[in-house]
Design a protein around this motif. Structure first.
Motif, PDB file in Angstrom:
ATOM      1  N   LYS A 181     -53.142  15.467  37.936  1.00  0.00           N
ATOM      2  CA  LYS A 181     -53.178  14.189  38.662  1.00  0.00           C
ATOM      3  C   LYS A 181     -51.812  13.873  39.297  1.00  0.00           C
ATOM      4  N   ARG A 182     -50.769  14.126  38.542  1.00  0.00           N
ATOM      5  CA  ARG A 182     -49.420  13.844  39.078  1.00  0.00           C
ATOM      6  C   ARG A 182     -49.104  14.780  40.254  1.00  0.00           C
ATOM      7  N   GLN A 183     -49.559  16.039  40.081  1.00  0.00           N
ATOM      8  CA  GLN A 183     -49.291  17.012  41.141  1.00  0.00           C
ATOM      9  C   GLN A 183     -50.049  16.638  42.426  1.00  0.00           C
ATOM     10  N   GLN A 184     -51.268  16.187  42.246  1.00  0.00           N
ATOM     11  CA  GLN A 184     -52.071  15.761  43.409  1.00  0.00           C
ATOM     12  C   GLN A 184     -51.406  14.549  44.094  1.00  0.00           C
ATOM     13  N   PHE A 185     -50.905  13.629  43.282  1.00  0.00           N
ATOM     14  CA  PHE A 185     -50.260  12.439  43.840  1.00  0.00           C
ATOM     15  C   PHE A 185     -49.021  12.823  44.666  1.00  0.00           C
ATOM     16  N   LEU A 186     -48.268  13.762  44.084  1.00  0.00           N
ATOM     17  CA  LEU A 186     -47.065  14.217  44.796  1.00  0.00           C
ATOM     18  C   LEU A 186     -47.413  14.912  46.108  1.00  0.00           C
ATOM     19  N   ASN A 187     -48.486  15.713  46.042  1.00  0.00           N
ATOM     20  CA  ASN A 187     -48.921  16.405  47.259  1.00  0.00           C
ATOM     21  C   ASN A 187     -49.358  15.404  48.337  1.00  0.00           C
ATOM     22  N   LEU A 188     -50.059  14.379  47.876  1.00  0.00           N
ATOM     23  CA  LEU A 188     -50.487  13.340  48.825  1.00  0.00           C
ATOM     24  C   LEU A 188     -49.274  12.654  49.479  1.00  0.00           C
ATOM     25  N   LEU A 189     -48.251  12.365  48.662  1.00  0.00           N
ATOM     26  CA  LEU A 189     -47.041  11.744  49.188  1.00  0.00           C
ATOM     27  C   LEU A 189     -46.353  12.633  50.246  1.00  0.00           C
ATOM     28  N   LYS A 190     -46.306  13.920  49.922  1.00  0.00           N
ATOM     29  CA  LYS A 190     -45.633  14.859  50.832  1.00  0.00           C
ATOM     30  C   LYS A 190     -46.404  14.992  52.143  1.00  0.00           C
ATOM     31  N   GLU A 191     -47.734  14.981  52.034  1.00  0.00           N
ATOM     32  CA  GLU A 191     -48.554  15.171  53.241  1.00  0.00           C
ATOM     33  C   GLU A 191     -48.615  13.912  54.111  1.00  0.00           C
ATOM     34  N   SER A 192     -48.476  12.775  53.469  1.00  0.00           N
ATOM     35  CA  SER A 192     -48.611  11.525  54.247  1.00  0.00           C
ATOM     36  C   SER A 192     -47.369  11.284  55.107  1.00  0.00           C
ATOM     37  N   GLU A 193     -47.565  10.760  56.309  1.00  0.00           N
ATOM     38  CA  GLU A 193     -46.444  10.444  57.187  1.00  0.00           C
ATOM     39  C   GLU A 193     -46.354   8.928  57.314  1.00  0.00           C
ATOM     40  N   ILE A 194     -45.436   8.376  56.560  1.00  0.00           N
ATOM     41  CA  ILE A 194     -45.288   6.923  56.592  1.00  0.00           C
ATOM     42  C   ILE A 194     -44.286   6.560  57.691  1.00  0.00           C
ATOM     43  N   ARG A 195     -44.786   5.948  58.689  1.00  0.00           N
ATOM     44  CA  ARG A 195     -43.900   5.573  59.801  1.00  0.00           C
ATOM     45  C   ARG A 195     -44.083   4.098  60.121  1.00  0.00           C
ATOM     46  N   LYS A 196     -42.983   3.494  60.465  1.00  0.00           N
ATOM     47  CA  LYS A 196     -43.053   2.070  60.798  1.00  0.00           C
ATOM     48  C   LYS A 196     -42.554   1.899  62.222  1.00  0.00           C
ATOM     49  N   GLU A 197     -43.348   1.207  63.006  1.00  0.00           N
ATOM     50  CA  GLU A 197     -42.959   0.977  64.392  1.00  0.00           C
ATOM     51  C   GLU A 197     -41.780  -0.005  64.424  1.00  0.00           C
ATOM     52  N   VAL A 198     -40.733   0.322  65.234  1.00  0.00           N
ATOM     53  CA  VAL A 198     -39.600  -0.593  65.363  1.00  0.00           C
ATOM     54  C   VAL A 198     -39.847  -1.497  66.559  1.00  0.00           C
ATOM     55  N   PRO A 199     -39.308  -2.689  66.517  1.00  0.00           N
ATOM     56  CA  PRO A 199     -39.511  -3.606  67.649  1.00  0.00           C
ATOM     57  C   PRO A 199     -38.955  -3.005  68.933  1.00  0.00           C
ATOM     58  N   PRO A 200     -39.627  -3.266  70.042  1.00  0.00           N
ATOM     59  CA  PRO A 200     -39.121  -2.726  71.305  1.00  0.00           C
ATOM     60  C   PRO A 200     -37.723  -3.285  71.607  1.00  0.00           C
ATOM     61  N   GLY A 201     -36.844  -2.459  72.099  1.00  0.00           N
ATOM     62  CA  GLY A 201     -35.486  -2.908  72.450  1.00  0.00           C
ATOM     63  C   GLY A 201     -34.471  -2.751  71.341  1.00  0.00           C
ATOM     64  N   LEU A 202     -34.971  -2.450  70.110  1.00  0.00           N
ATOM     65  CA  LEU A 202     -34.022  -2.333  68.992  1.00  0.00           C
ATOM     66  C   LEU A 202     -33.067  -1.155  69.202  1.00  0.00           C
ATOM     67  N   GLU A 203     -33.652  -0.032  69.659  1.00  0.00           N
ATOM     68  CA  GLU A 203     -32.813   1.152  69.885  1.00  0.00           C
ATOM     69  C   GLU A 203     -31.753   0.867  70.949  1.00  0.00           C
ATOM     70  N   LEU A 204     -32.221   0.201  72.025  1.00  0.00           N
ATOM     71  CA  LEU A 204     -31.285  -0.125  73.110  1.00  0.00           C
ATOM     72  C   LEU A 204     -30.171  -1.042  72.611  1.00  0.00           C
ATOM     73  N   SER A 205     -30.558  -2.029  71.780  1.00  0.00           N
ATOM     74  CA  SER A 205     -29.579  -2.971  71.247  1.00  0.00           C
ATOM     75  C   SER A 205     -28.547  -2.259  70.374  1.00  0.00           C
ATOM     76  N   ILE A 206     -29.042  -1.344  69.532  1.00  0.00           N
ATOM     77  CA  ILE A 206     -28.120  -0.602  68.654  1.00  0.00           C
ATOM     78  C   ILE A 206     -27.166   0.251  69.478  1.00  0.00           C
ATOM     79  N   ARG A 207     -27.733   0.944  70.482  1.00  0.00           N
ATOM     80  CA  ARG A 207     -26.884   1.795  71.327  1.00  0.00           C
ATOM     81  C   ARG A 207     -25.824   0.950  72.057  1.00  0.00           C
ATOM     82  N   SER A 208     -26.262  -0.223  72.537  1.00  0.00           N
ATOM     83  CA  SER A 208     -25.337  -1.102  73.252  1.00  0.00           C
ATOM     84  C   SER A 208     -24.190  -1.553  72.345  1.00  0.00           C
ATOM     85  N   LYS A 209     -24.532  -1.920  71.098  1.00  0.00           N
ATOM     86  CA  LYS A 209     -23.491  -2.363  70.166  1.00  0.00           C
ATOM     87  C   LYS A 209     -22.544  -1.226  69.808  1.00  0.00           C
TER      88      LYS A 209
END
Lengths: 79, 179
Positions: B43-71
């Motif tokens: 069960k633990r091995q399956q859970f770990l495999n699921l974690l590795k296979e899953s792609e957790i991505r979070k969308e960043v607000p538009p313009g954040l990258e530009l703001s960081i680059r500008s700063k």
């Protein structure tokens, strides 16, 4: 030293003349008036101008209220 | 049972592959003989495999990258504008050098303000005589508006041949002189 006084509209103008003591100045004894270099000075509240001409040194001091470049009015034609 | 408790504690380390050959072998032997631990392990091995296979991505607000680059760019520019310690030392050295040159210049000018000490001495005398004349403390020894007459008067009084200029402005009048 020769101390000569002129006057412009009631304002005295002093012209002191003495023999040049520096050989360098003696060498310029043949200068024409056009070659004269004027040096200005300020001392004790008075502004003056001095120059060398034919082995002599001239010191001109005036206390004119208006700014008049007296040295520009010099006429050496009769000298 | 005591070994099962120990294996459960060590199981995660085993799953991460952190054990050496001997410990790995010991855990594998236990799992092959203990169905309870083997089930937990799977069960633990399956859970770990699921974690590795899953792609957790979070969308960043538009313009954040530009703001960081500008700063970041602004920070870089500020760093460039700031004079480094070395530059500051160079500027200080230059200022001190210029101040030194100016000091020497002023000293020379004060000591020899008119090109030579003779000129300075003579200018003092001339200015003093002029002031005395204005105070009427230095009377004219010859009073004449005739230039030739004044020159003649000086002939035996000064050790040079006086050459007197005239002035183009006729309002400038000769009054006389003295020695």
């Amino acid at each position: 030293m020769a101390f000569v006084i002129y006057e412009l509209n009631g304002n005295p103008i002093s012209l002191a003349v003495t023999r040049a003591w520096r050989p360098k100045i003696e060498e310029t004894a043949g200068n024409t008036p056009e070659d004269i270099d004027f040096d200005f000075y300020h001392m004790n509240g008075y502004t003056g101008v001095y120059w060398n001409y034919r082995g002599l040194v001239y010191y001109l001091v005036s206390d004119l209220p208006e700014k008049v470049n007296i040295h520009q009015l010099l006429d050496w034609s009769a000298s | 049972m005591k070994e099962c408790e120990e294996i459960k504690v060590l199981m995660d380390i085993y799953l991460d592959g952190e054990f050496g050959e001997e410990d790995t072998q010991r855990i594998q032997n236990h799992l092959s003989t203990c169905s309870g631990c083997s089930e937990i392990f799977e069960k633990r091995q399956q859970f770990l495999n699921l974690l590795k296979e899953s792609e957790i991505r979070k969308e960043v607000p538009p313009g954040l990258e530009l703001s960081i680059r500008s700063k970041l760019r602004k920070t870089e520019l500020q760093q460039q504008k700031k004079p480094s310690f070395l530059k500051a030392r160079s500027i200080l050295a230059m200022v001190l050098l210029l101040a030194g040159i100016a000091g020497v210049g002023l000293y020379v000018l004060q000591k020899f303000p008119f090109g030579s000490e003779e000129d300075a001495d003579f200018l003092r005398v001339v200015t003093r005589d002029y002031k005395d004349y204005l105070r009427q403390e230095l009377p004219l020894e010859i009073q004449s508006s005739d230039r030739e007459e004044v020159i003649r008067w000086f002939k035996n009084k000064v050790n040079f041949n006086l050459i007197l200029p005239s002035f183009r402005d006729r309002n400038i009048k000769l009054l006389g002189g003295g020695d």
